[in-house]
Design a protein around this motif. Structure first.
Motif, PDB file in Angstrom:
ATOM      1  N   VAL A  91       0.859  -1.187   0.000  1.00 14.14           N
ATOM      2  CA  VAL A  91       0.000   0.000   0.000  1.00 14.14           C
ATOM      3  C   VAL A  91       0.894   1.235   0.000  1.00 14.14           C
ATOM      4  N   ASN A  92       1.510   1.484  -1.155  1.00 12.67           N
ATOM      5  CA  ASN A  92       2.377   2.643  -1.338  1.00 12.67           C
ATOM      6  C   ASN A  92       1.677   3.622  -2.262  1.00 12.67           C
ATOM      7  N   GLY A  93       1.175   4.725  -1.713  1.00 13.64           N
ATOM      8  CA  GLY A  93       0.439   5.684  -2.516  1.00 13.64           C
ATOM      9  C   GLY A  93       1.333   6.469  -3.459  1.00 13.64           C
ATOM     10  N   GLY A  94       0.711   7.230  -4.360  1.00 14.28           N
ATOM     11  CA  GLY A  94       1.453   8.149  -5.198  1.00 14.28           C
ATOM     12  C   GLY A  94       1.794   9.396  -4.393  1.00 14.28           C
ATOM     13  N   ILE A  95       2.173  10.457  -5.063  1.00 11.09           N
ATOM     14  CA  ILE A  95       2.488  11.708  -4.376  1.00 11.09           C
ATOM     15  C   ILE A  95       1.665  12.824  -5.001  1.00 11.09           C
ATOM     16  N   VAL A  96       0.810  13.463  -4.218  1.00 14.89           N
ATOM     17  CA  VAL A  96       0.078  14.641  -4.688  1.00 14.89           C
ATOM     18  C   VAL A  96       1.109  15.665  -5.167  1.00 14.89           C
ATOM     19  N   PRO A  97       0.989  16.196  -6.397  1.00 16.71           N
ATOM     20  CA  PRO A  97       2.051  17.021  -6.989  1.00 16.71           C
ATOM     21  C   PRO A  97       2.545  18.169  -6.113  1.00 16.71           C
ATOM     22  N   VAL A  98       1.633  18.956  -5.537  1.00 16.81           N
ATOM     23  CA  VAL A  98       2.093  20.097  -4.744  1.00 16.81           C
ATOM     24  C   VAL A  98       2.806  19.633  -3.481  1.00 16.81           C
ATOM     25  N   ALA A  99       2.487  18.436  -2.996  1.00 15.85           N
ATOM     26  CA  ALA A  99       3.189  17.903  -1.826  1.00 15.85           C
ATOM     27  C   ALA A  99       4.638  17.577  -2.172  1.00 15.85           C
ATOM     28  N   MET A 100       4.866  17.080  -3.396  1.00 17.17           N
ATOM     29  CA  MET A 100       6.235  16.834  -3.831  1.00 17.17           C
ATOM     30  C   MET A 100       7.002  18.149  -3.935  1.00 17.17           C
ATOM     31  N   ALA A 101       6.355  19.162  -4.508  1.00 13.38           N
ATOM     32  CA  ALA A 101       7.006  20.469  -4.633  1.00 13.38           C
ATOM     33  C   ALA A 101       7.282  21.064  -3.259  1.00 13.38           C
ATOM     34  N   ALA A 102       6.328  20.908  -2.339  1.00 11.32           N
ATOM     35  CA  ALA A 102       6.520  21.413  -0.984  1.00 11.32           C
ATOM     36  C   ALA A 102       7.663  20.689  -0.284  1.00 11.32           C
ATOM     37  N   LYS A 103       7.805  19.409  -0.570  1.00 11.14           N
ATOM     38  CA  LYS A 103       8.904  18.645   0.021  1.00 11.14           C
ATOM     39  C   LYS A 103      10.242  19.166  -0.476  1.00 11.14           C
ATOM     40  N   TRP A 104      10.329  19.467  -1.763  1.00 10.25           N
ATOM     41  CA  TRP A 104      11.559  20.042  -2.308  1.00 10.25           C
ATOM     42  C   TRP A 104      11.910  21.334  -1.568  1.00 10.25           C
ATOM     43  N   LEU A 105      10.906  22.191  -1.396  1.00  9.48           N
ATOM     44  CA  LEU A 105      11.157  23.473  -0.726  1.00  9.48           C
ATOM     45  C   LEU A 105      11.554  23.250   0.726  1.00  9.48           C
ATOM     46  N   SER A 106      10.811  22.407   1.435  1.00  5.11           N
ATOM     47  CA  SER A 106      11.098  22.205   2.857  1.00  5.11           C
ATOM     48  C   SER A 106      12.425  21.490   3.076  1.00  5.11           C
ATOM     49  N   ASP A 107      12.859  20.710   2.093  1.00  4.07           N
ATOM     50  CA  ASP A 107      14.176  20.080   2.201  1.00  4.07           C
ATOM     51  C   ASP A 107      15.283  21.133   2.231  1.00  4.07           C
TER      52      ASP A 107
END
Length: 475
Positions: A91-107
């Protein structure tokens, strides 16, 4: 590295070399463009390419551009395409696009979410998400939430809080006295409980001989009729979504019984608890709010990025007392200090991408996403049944258990499916027989992806039958 410069000077130059980060962005874009078409599981060439990483630790600093090139050229092809549309293994979901972008920023922020004084933004977003989640799930208003790596850790937190709470009601302070000489706690679990439950119980000192295993019904849910009597020494563990069948326990009847007895109820809702946020599927979780603690993953059904587990507990003090730590240098504040709700002190601000996911979806979006996954699982199951497969479970959520009615045929078909790399499914045992386990959990999965996967299932069935026929003729 230039002569006369130390490593700090060297790293400072790299930090201001934005071309390095542009290169990383280009590699990420390349991966995102191609992930839908690459093999779901890496081929032999990609696996062989991983040998390049098996080297002694270099004596001198490496070239950052070369490091990125190696990761992309040799690492990207050897990934499992979990963010594509045809991965159904776990049960490995996809990634909501803005969440991926937010992860890049928060990293790039690289925040430590332990304390408000270390990261005000992480503190505020945790406070906001706690309120949003309590509202989504329909939990009591004062319910606390802690944000951890996954539901395994969340389960550990919930069971620790429950153990300590029950012992405190028996006038025993486990934080001071430890478990030696502690009153006995009775642990009740369904026979279909997930392995992480047993792992967590073992870690907190409640071993297998302390457990009372209750038989499950045909669908994998715990049998109400077989439930033993409970009391104020009882730690009861229920399930929102059986890991194989997706079945839900009868929360309303069991939780009311447990509450009247003074027991603590923890619900393992790793992927299934999200049904409580769906208008269509909310009935599956009827009465779940009567429990005391809940563990859930946002990186499963919700499709947040990985490393997003949540522990929720109706008794805020029970959770914080179980996880509290002190030190003269620790600066608690009047704001939310996240480390009070998790086992970790130092931890990344994973809350940023959870907030972005929830903000992007809203209540309606969460409901529609959960329902869409269910509808596609039902479609997958019906398509398989129309093509000679037996579906062993009632597809009440997002799990499908498929069989060819014969152990060897089912196992051979699964091998064919996995080797095809067109889609990927795992195997499991159901009623002691092997089944093909299908988890529909990514928003990237389309009906065309399912049709394409079903075609491979059909070929796998033909291959398995042919192989069985050849083997019989040889005998």
């Amino acid at each position: 590295m230039e002569t006369g410069k130390n490593i700090s000077d060297h790293l400072m130059e790299q930090a201001l070399d934005f071309n390095l980060f542009e290169r990383a962005k280009c590699h990420a874009y390349d991966y995102m463009r191609n992930v839908l078409d690459q093999p779901v599981f890496p081929d032999d060439k990609a696996i062989a390419g991983l040998e390049i990483f098996k080297e002694p630790l270099p004596e001198t600093p490496g070239n950052p551009y070369g490091i990125l090139e190696s990761l992309h050229n040799n690492g990207s092809p050897a990934t499992v395409a979990q963010t594509g549309g045809r991965y159904f293994g776990f049960v490995n979901g996809g990634i909501v696009p803005v969440a991926m972008a937010a992860k890049w920023l928060s990293d790039t922020w690289d925040q430590n979410a332990a304390l408000y004084m270390i990261s005000p933004i992480a503190s505020v977003l945790e406070e906001v998400c706690e309120k949003w989640l309590v509202d989504l799930f329909g939990f009591p208003e004062r319910t606390a939430a802690g944000f951890v790596g996954g539901s395994s850790t969340a389960t550990l937190c919930g069971l620790t809080a429950g153990r300590n709470y029950l012992l405190s009601k028996l006038s025993y302070d486990v934080n001071k006295k430890g478990l030696f000489g502690a009153p006995e706690i009775r642990v009740i679990v369904g026979s279909g409980a997930h392995a992480t439950i047993y792992k967590a119980l073992s870690i907190i000192g409640l071993g297998s001989e302390c457990l009372i295993k209750v038989p499950t019904k045909e669908d994998g849910s715990i049998s109400l009729e077989a439930m033993p009597e409970m009391d104020e020494r009882t730690l009861l563990i229920l399930q929102a979504g059986n890991v194989n069948s997706g079945a839900f326990d009868d929360f309303e009847a069991i939780c009311r019984k447990a509450r009247n007895a003074g027991a603590w109820v923890h619900v393992d809702g790793a992927f299934g608890l999200w049904a409580a946020a769906s208008e269509e599927l909310r009935h599956l979780c009827k009465g779940v709010s009567l429990a005391d603690s809940w563990s859930v993953d946002a990186h499963k059904t919700l499709n947040a990025p990985y490393d997003n587990g949540i522990i929720l507990c109706r008794d805020r003090e029970a959770l914080t007392n179980a996880l509290h730590m002190t030190g003269s240098y620790i600066m608690y504040s009047e704001h939310r200090d996240g480390m009070l709700y998790t086992p970790d002190m130092s931890r990344r601000a994973r809350i940023v991408e959870l907030w972005a996911t929830l903000k992007a979806l809203g209540k309606r979006g969460v409901s529609e996403l959960v329902e869409d996954l269910h509808h596609k699982a039902v479609y997958f199951a019906k398509s398989l049944e129309q093509n000679g497969f037996v579906v062993k479970n009632d597809v009440c959520f997002n799990q499908v258990l498929a069989s060819l009615g014969c152990s060897s045929l089912t196992e051979n078909a699964l091998k064919y499916i996995q080797n095809s790399k067109v889609c990927w499914c795992g195997g499991a045992k159901w009623d002691d027989d092997p089944v093909i386990r299908i988890s529909v959990c990514s928003y990237r999965t389309t009906y065309e992806d399912i049709d394409r996967s079903v075609d491979i299932f059909i070929k796998a069935k033909s291959h398995a039958i042919l192989q069985a026929t050849v083997n019989q003729e040889r005998e």
